[in-house]
Design an enzyme around this catalytic site. Structure first.
Site, PDB file in Angstrom:
ATOM      1  N   CYS A  70       0.886  -1.246  -0.026  1.00  0.00           N
ATOM      2  CA  CYS A  70      -0.040   0.190   0.095  1.00  0.00           C
ATOM      3  C   CYS A  70       0.803   1.101   0.039  1.00  0.00           C
ATOM      4  CB  CYS A  70      -1.037   0.007   1.214  1.00  0.00           C
ATOM      5  SG  CYS A  70      -1.945   1.451   1.408  1.00  0.00           S
ATOM      6  N   CYS A  73       0.354   3.856   3.337  1.00  0.00           N
ATOM      7  CA  CYS A  73       1.142   3.253   4.596  1.00  0.00           C
ATOM      8  C   CYS A  73       2.444   3.867   5.039  1.00  0.00           C
ATOM      9  CB  CYS A  73       1.218   1.547   4.731  1.00  0.00           C
ATOM     10  SG  CYS A  73      -0.109   0.689   4.945  1.00  0.00           S
ATOM     11  N   HIS A 116      -3.806   0.942   8.386  1.00  0.00           N
ATOM     12  CA  HIS A 116      -4.298   0.455   6.966  1.00  0.00           C
ATOM     13  C   HIS A 116      -5.672  -0.122   7.272  1.00  0.00           C
ATOM     14  CE1 HIS A 116      -4.129  -0.964   2.889  1.00  0.00           C
ATOM     15  NE2 HIS A 116      -4.707  -2.231   3.542  1.00  0.00           N
ATOM     16  N   ASN A 156     -14.002   9.187  -0.816  1.00  0.00           N
ATOM     17  CA  ASN A 156     -14.620   8.222  -1.116  1.00  0.00           C
ATOM     18  C   ASN A 156     -14.268   6.751  -0.402  1.00  0.00           C
ATOM     19  OD1 ASN A 156     -15.561   9.785  -3.451  1.00  0.00           O
ATOM     20  ND2 ASN A 156     -13.541   9.264  -4.834  1.00  0.00           N
ATOM     21  N   HIS A 167      -6.771   2.013   2.074  1.00  0.00           N
ATOM     22  CA  HIS A 167      -6.141   2.695   3.269  1.00  0.00           C
ATOM     23  C   HIS A 167      -7.269   3.883   3.482  1.00  0.00           C
ATOM     24  CE1 HIS A 167      -2.608   3.473   5.903  1.00  0.00           C
ATOM     25  NE2 HIS A 167      -3.478   4.811   5.965  1.00  0.00           N
ATOM     26  N   HIS A 169      -8.547   7.240   3.418  1.00  0.00           N
ATOM     27  CA  HIS A 169      -7.937   8.253   2.820  1.00  0.00           C
ATOM     28  C   HIS A 169      -9.162   9.157   2.186  1.00  0.00           C
ATOM     29  CE1 HIS A 169      -7.910   6.003  -0.645  1.00  0.00           C
ATOM     30  NE2 HIS A 169      -7.646   7.285  -1.434  1.00  0.00           N
ATOM     31  N   GLN A 171      -9.360  13.009  -0.497  1.00  0.00           N
ATOM     32  CA  GLN A 171      -8.892  13.884  -1.348  1.00  0.00           C
ATOM     33  C   GLN A 171      -9.341  15.119  -1.410  1.00  0.00           C
ATOM     34  OE1 GLN A 171      -8.179  11.831  -5.148  1.00  0.00           O
ATOM     35  NE2 GLN A 171      -9.732  10.564  -4.728  1.00  0.00           N
TER      36      GLN A 171
END
Length: 353
Positions: A70, A73, A116, A156, A167, A169, A171
């Site tokens: 990933c 991470c 994660h 999303n 993971h 996250h 944007q």
């Protein structure tokens, strides 16, 4: 909050946001990266009046890597990722495969936690507050770029949404124009202001919803409700009770209460379809006033706009998704399978203990 800005091997900016003021961030990106060649172009549709970002370089972006590879991470020994350090609280960096770049804007990735296997709903209130502070800081920084008119922070979650990295996250897109959805709100805002001799449409909507049956939860400074004309099966709008145009306008009282309210809302979303269902896929989207000129929206100023978050899922019932088919995709006329009143009732029923 401590903020530390650094650069990745290919020149992209990376910013650490830490809970502790004594945290030192001096790890160096050891990857042999060359600068990514990006091709992003914004084209305006002459018939619809909206804009499309053309970014063919994104075809090569990372797609569903194994967990041990990933890129979000922390780096670990010789396993090098987008984050050079071995741990982090919250980190933001320029997207390696951006939809918008240069004169066409900017795209950033926000990693909520180094864990994660976590989700935003798993964060502590302290961690969620740090994410809010990071969103606010990035909004401020990006708003000063000459090519940026509007800043959009969003998350999303779920493969059903199209997420390619598991993971936790989100944007941030910094657009060089006012987005079509925001423009629609501004036009409605202008029309209402003219028709009522100065009234504010956002204030009217919030007042009406708070007096009705679609309130999901309410705090001293925030209120969450399913809107009267919800487009999605389960859709909640979260407003600060004191109208502000953007994240920068929130006062300390609202910032302090936000983590508790938002985490509760996300945890309820995960309970909608029962404990045995996979985590609820969703999109969480902050709507902020544009930083560019609003001349085309006669009589409207930035302060007339109301910051709010829209949270919705594309899952309409257990094991079934809401697809945007002919009416929605072809004509932008949504057909909702779940009455908003029932959706609000369900979200009240699944209050977390």
């Amino acid at each position: 909050m401590k903020k530390t800005s650094t650069r990745l091997a290919d020149g992209r900016e990376l910013v650490y946001y830490d809970l502790r003021d004594d945290t030192v961030r001096d790890a160096v990106d050891r990857r042999p990266l060359e600068r990514t060649v990006t091709t992003s172009e914004v084209r305006r549709d002459p018939l619809l009046g909206d804009s499309v970002a053309v970014a063919s370089h994104r075809q090569g972006r990372t797609y569903h890597p194994p967990a041990d590879q990933c890129p979000l991470c922390p780096s670990d020994g010789e396993r090098l990722s987008e984050i050079p350090d071995s741990s982090y609280d919250v980190v933001v960096f320029e997207n390696r495969f951006p939809s918008l770049v240069g004169d066409s804007g900017r795209c950033e990735v926000v990693c909520f936690t180094s864990d994660h296997d976590a989700s935003f709903a798993d964060l502590s209130e302290e961690q969620a507050r740090l994410v809010l502070d990071a969103w606010t800081d990035r909004t401020s920084e990006l708003s000063h770029l000459p090519s940026v008119d509007q800043v959009f922070c969003f998350e999303n979650r779920g493969a059903e949404i199209g997420v390619t990295l598991g993971h936790p996250h989100g944007q941030i897109y910094a657009y060089p124009f006012t987005t079509p959805r925001t423009a629609l709100m501004l036009r409605s805002l202008a029309a209402h202001k003219d028709a009522t001799g100065g009234g504010n449409l956002f204030d009217a909507v919030l007042e009406e919803e708070l007096a009705g049956e679609r309130v999901v939860l309410e705090g001293e400074h925030w209120a969450a409700f399913v809107p009267y004309a919800a487009h999605w099966p389960y859709e909640v709008h979260l407003y600060p009770k004191r109208r502000v145009p953007d994240l920068l306008g929130l006062d300390e009282a609202a910032r302090t209460e936000f983590p508790k309210v938002y985490l509760e809302l996300l945890r309820r979303f995960d309970r909608i379809f029962g404990e045995t269902e996979p985590p609820t896929p969703y999109i969480a989207a902050w709507h902020q006033a544009p930083f560019g000129q609003l001349d085309e929206f006669e009589g409207v100023t930035r302060d007339d706009f109301a910051l709010h978050l829209e949270l919705f899922t594309i899952r309409r019932t257990s094991g079934k998704l809401k697809f945007l088919a002919g009416s929605e995709s072809g004509m932008n006329v949504f057909i909702n399978d779940v009455p908003p009143e029932r959706a609000a009732e369900r979200l009240r029923e699944v209050a977390s203990s």
